[in-house]
Design a protein around this motif. Structure first.
Motif, short mmCIF file in Angstrom:
data_model
loop_
_atom_site.label_atom_id
_atom_site.label_comp_id
_atom_site.label_asym_id
_atom_site.label_seq_id
_atom_site.Cartn_x
_atom_site.Cartn_y
_atom_site.Cartn_z
N GLY A 188 -6.91 11.06 29.66
CA GLY A 188 -7.95 9.93 29.98
C GLY A 188 -8.96 9.95 28.62
N GLY A 189 -8.68 11.16 27.66
CA GLY A 189 -9.75 10.92 26.48
C GLY A 189 -9.26 9.65 25.65
N LEU A 190 -10.45 9.38 24.97
CA LEU A 190 -10.61 7.94 24.13
C LEU A 190 -10.24 8.25 22.58
CD1 LEU A 190 -14.08 6.57 25.60
CD2 LEU A 190 -11.64 5.97 26.16
N ALA A 191 -9.64 7.27 22.17
CA ALA A 191 -9.34 7.04 20.78
C ALA A 191 -10.12 6.08 19.95
CB ALA A 191 -8.09 7.16 20.45
N LEU A 192 -10.92 5.92 19.09
CA LEU A 192 -11.30 4.73 18.41
C LEU A 192 -10.86 4.76 16.91
CD1 LEU A 192 -13.60 2.57 18.73
CD2 LEU A 192 -15.27 4.23 17.91
N VAL A 193 -10.20 3.61 16.85
CA VAL A 193 -9.59 3.62 15.42
C VAL A 193 -9.84 2.34 14.65
CG1 VAL A 193 -7.51 3.32 14.34
CG2 VAL A 193 -7.54 4.75 16.31
N ASN A 194 -10.22 2.44 13.44
CA ASN A 194 -10.49 1.27 12.41
C ASN A 194 -9.73 1.25 11.42
OD1 ASN A 194 -12.80 -0.94 12.11
ND2 ASN A 194 -12.83 -0.06 10.14
N VAL A 195 -9.23 0.12 11.16
CA VAL A 195 -7.94 0.01 9.92
C VAL A 195 -8.43 -1.30 9.37
CG1 VAL A 195 -6.37 1.24 11.28
CG2 VAL A 195 -6.55 -1.10 11.55
N ALA A 196 -7.72 -1.35 8.10
CA ALA A 196 -7.89 -2.51 7.27
C ALA A 196 -7.01 -3.49 7.92
CB ALA A 196 -7.46 -2.22 5.91
N ALA A 197 -7.42 -4.79 7.87
CA ALA A 197 -6.66 -5.85 8.54
C ALA A 197 -5.84 -6.80 7.73
CB ALA A 197 -7.65 -6.64 9.47
N LEU A 198 -4.91 -7.33 7.99
CA LEU A 198 -3.98 -8.25 7.48
C LEU A 198 -3.75 -8.21 6.05
CD1 LEU A 198 -6.66 -11.21 8.94
CD2 LEU A 198 -4.31 -10.06 9.87
N ASP A 199 -2.38 -8.61 5.67
CA ASP A 199 -1.61 -8.10 4.56
C ASP A 199 -2.42 -9.05 3.45
OD1 ASP A 199 -0.18 -6.25 5.37
OD2 ASP A 199 1.44 -7.64 5.88
N MET A 200 -2.68 -10.25 3.86
CA MET A 200 -3.22 -11.33 2.94
C MET A 200 -4.53 -10.90 2.21
SD MET A 200 -5.13 -14.43 5.31
CE MET A 200 -3.82 -14.17 6.65
N LEU A 201 -5.09 -9.63 2.64
CA LEU A 201 -6.49 -9.17 2.16
C LEU A 201 -6.09 -8.18 1.20
CD1 LEU A 201 -8.68 -9.38 5.26
CD2 LEU A 201 -8.50 -10.87 3.28
N HIS A 202 -4.80 -7.78 1.00
CA HIS A 202 -4.73 -6.88 -0.31
C HIS A 202 -5.23 -7.32 -1.70
CE1 HIS A 202 -2.53 -3.32 -2.07
NE2 HIS A 202 -2.15 -4.38 -2.94
N GLY A 203 -5.87 -6.26 -2.13
CA GLY A 203 -6.50 -6.59 -3.28
C GLY A 203 -6.79 -5.22 -4.32
N ALA A 204 -7.89 -5.36 -5.34
CA ALA A 204 -7.99 -4.35 -6.27
C ALA A 204 -8.98 -3.26 -5.26
CB ALA A 204 -8.94 -4.91 -7.16
N HIS A 205 -9.40 -3.35 -4.50
CA HIS A 205 -10.01 -2.26 -3.55
C HIS A 205 -9.01 -1.53 -3.10
CE1 HIS A 205 -13.07 -0.27 -1.08
NE2 HIS A 205 -12.07 -0.54 0.16
N SER A 206 -7.69 -2.09 -2.48
CA SER A 206 -6.77 -1.60 -2.12
C SER A 206 -6.04 -0.51 -2.67
CB SER A 206 -5.52 -2.49 -1.68
OG SER A 206 -6.11 -3.71 -0.95
N THR A 207 -6.01 -0.78 -4.16
CA THR A 207 -5.61 0.31 -5.14
C THR A 207 -6.56 1.50 -5.01
OG1 THR A 207 -4.49 -1.42 -6.42
CG2 THR A 207 -4.86 0.60 -7.51
N LEU A 208 -7.79 1.37 -5.08
CA LEU A 208 -8.71 2.43 -5.11
C LEU A 208 -8.48 3.24 -3.82
CD1 LEU A 208 -11.31 3.58 -6.23
CD2 LEU A 208 -12.71 2.31 -4.73
N THR A 209 -8.31 2.79 -2.83
CA THR A 209 -8.07 3.39 -1.52
C THR A 209 -6.99 3.75 -1.05
OG1 THR A 209 -7.84 1.14 -0.21
CG2 THR A 209 -10.01 2.23 -0.58
N ARG A 210 -5.73 3.67 -2.31
CA ARG A 210 -4.44 3.95 -1.94
C ARG A 210 -4.02 3.34 -0.68
NH1 ARG A 210 -4.37 10.59 -3.26
NH2 ARG A 210 -4.98 10.36 -5.49
#
Length: 248
Positions: A130-152
Motif C-alpha cells: 500500500g506504500g506510495l511511489a511518486l515519480v517525475n520524469v522527462a516527457a516526450l521524445d520530441m523534447l530531446h535537446g542540449a539539456h539532455s546531453t548535460l543530464t545524460r
C-alpha cells in the motif's frame, strides 16, 4: 569534472529560486496532499536525491532520507543539514517493506535499461504494502535537446511508456499528469532548434541558470496557476510527466 557533478553544482545554485524547481515541488505537493488527506507518513526515501533539496519539504510528511551516489550531491546535502546516505538507486541500502513513500525526481531517464528496471524494483521492494511511489520524469521524445546531453538523458517518457515501466515493477497507477504545460511551446521550439543546429549533442547548463527576475517570476506564476488546475484535472501535455502509484 564529472558531468554529473557539474550538473549538481549548477542545480545547487538554481534550485531555490528557479521557476522549474519551484514548479516541481508545487506539483508534487499537490499530488501528495490529495492522496494523503492530512495523513502523516512514517518513513520516506528520496531515491537519487541529488543535493537533497526535496528532503526539505518531504520531511513535512514524515521522516525523509535521501539516497545519492554522487560525492557532490552528498557534500551539498550534508552541508545544508539534510539526512542523506551514499548508495545507488539500483540497490537501495534499506530493508524490505519499511518505507511508506518512495520518490524519484528526474532520475529514471538517465539510467540504462537494466538499472531503470532495478531502480523501480527496489522502490517496490522497500515499500510497505500500500506504500506510495511518486515519480517525475522527462516527457516526450520530441523534447530531446542540449539539456539532455548535460543530464545524460537516455530516454524520455510518454504516458504509456511510464505506465508500462511502473506496472511492470508491480505498481498500480493512481494518477498521472504532465507538468510544465505553459512552458511546453517555448521548450519545444528551443529543443527543435538544438537538434536542427547540431547543438543537441553539446552539453549545456542554460536550462539550469535562473532567468532574469521578470521572466523567472512570470514563468513561476504560470506554473503556480497550472498547479491550481492540477487540483482538478490532469494536464494533457508538458515537458515533464509526474505519476503517483502504490504498491499492491
Amino acid at each position: 569534472m564529472d558531468p554529473m557533478d557539474a550538473m549538481l553544482e549548477a542545480t545547487a545554485r538554481a534550485e531555490d529560486a528557479h521557476f522549474w524547481f519551484k514548479g516541481l515541488r508545487r506539483s508534487a505537493r499537490i499530488m501528495l496532499d490529495a492522496a494523503l488527506e492530512g495523513r502523516r507518513l512514517g518513513h520516506i526515501v528520496d531515491c537519487g536525491a541529488g543535493t537533497g533539496r526535496n528532503l526539505d519539504w518531504l520531511r513535512e510528511y514524515g521522516l525523509a532520507i535521501g539516497i545519492e551516489r554522487s560525492p557532490t550531491g552528498l557534500a551539498v546535502a550534508r552541508a545544508r543539514g539534510r539526512l542523506i546516505v551514499q548508495g545507488t538507486v539500483a540497490a537501495l541500502p534499506l530493508a524490505s517493506s519499511t518505507v511508506d513513500l518512495a520518490t524519484s525526481f528526474d532520475v529514471l531517464y538517465c539510467l540504462p535499461d537494466a538499472d531503470e528496471r532495478a531502480a523501480l524494483a527496489e522502490m517496490a521492494r522497500v515499500l510497505r504494502p500500500g506504500g506510495l511511489a511518486l515519480v517525475n520524469v522527462a516527457a516526450l521524445d520530441m523534447l530531446h535537446g542540449a539539456h539532455s546531453t548535460l543530464t545524460r538523458e537516455l530516454r524520455r517518457y510518454s504516458r504509456a511508456r511510464l505506465r508500462n515501466r511502473l506496472e511492470g515493477a508491480g505498481f498500480t497507477i493512481d494518477r498521472m499528469s504532465f507538468t510544465n504545460c505553459s512552458t511546453f511551446p517555448a521548450t519545444l521550439a528551443v529543443r527543435a532548434f538544438d537538434r536542427w543546429s547540431g547543438r543537441a549533442g553539446q552539453a549545456s547548463d542554460a536550462d539550469l541558470r535562473v532567468p532574469s527576475a521578470p521572466i523567472n517570476l512570470t514563468l513561476d506564476l504560470a506554473l503556480a496557476a497550472e498547479a491550481q488546475l492540477m487540483r482538478y484535472i490532469n494536464l494533457p501535455v508538458g515537458t515533464s510527466l509526474m505519476c503517483l502509484a502504490h504498491k499492491a
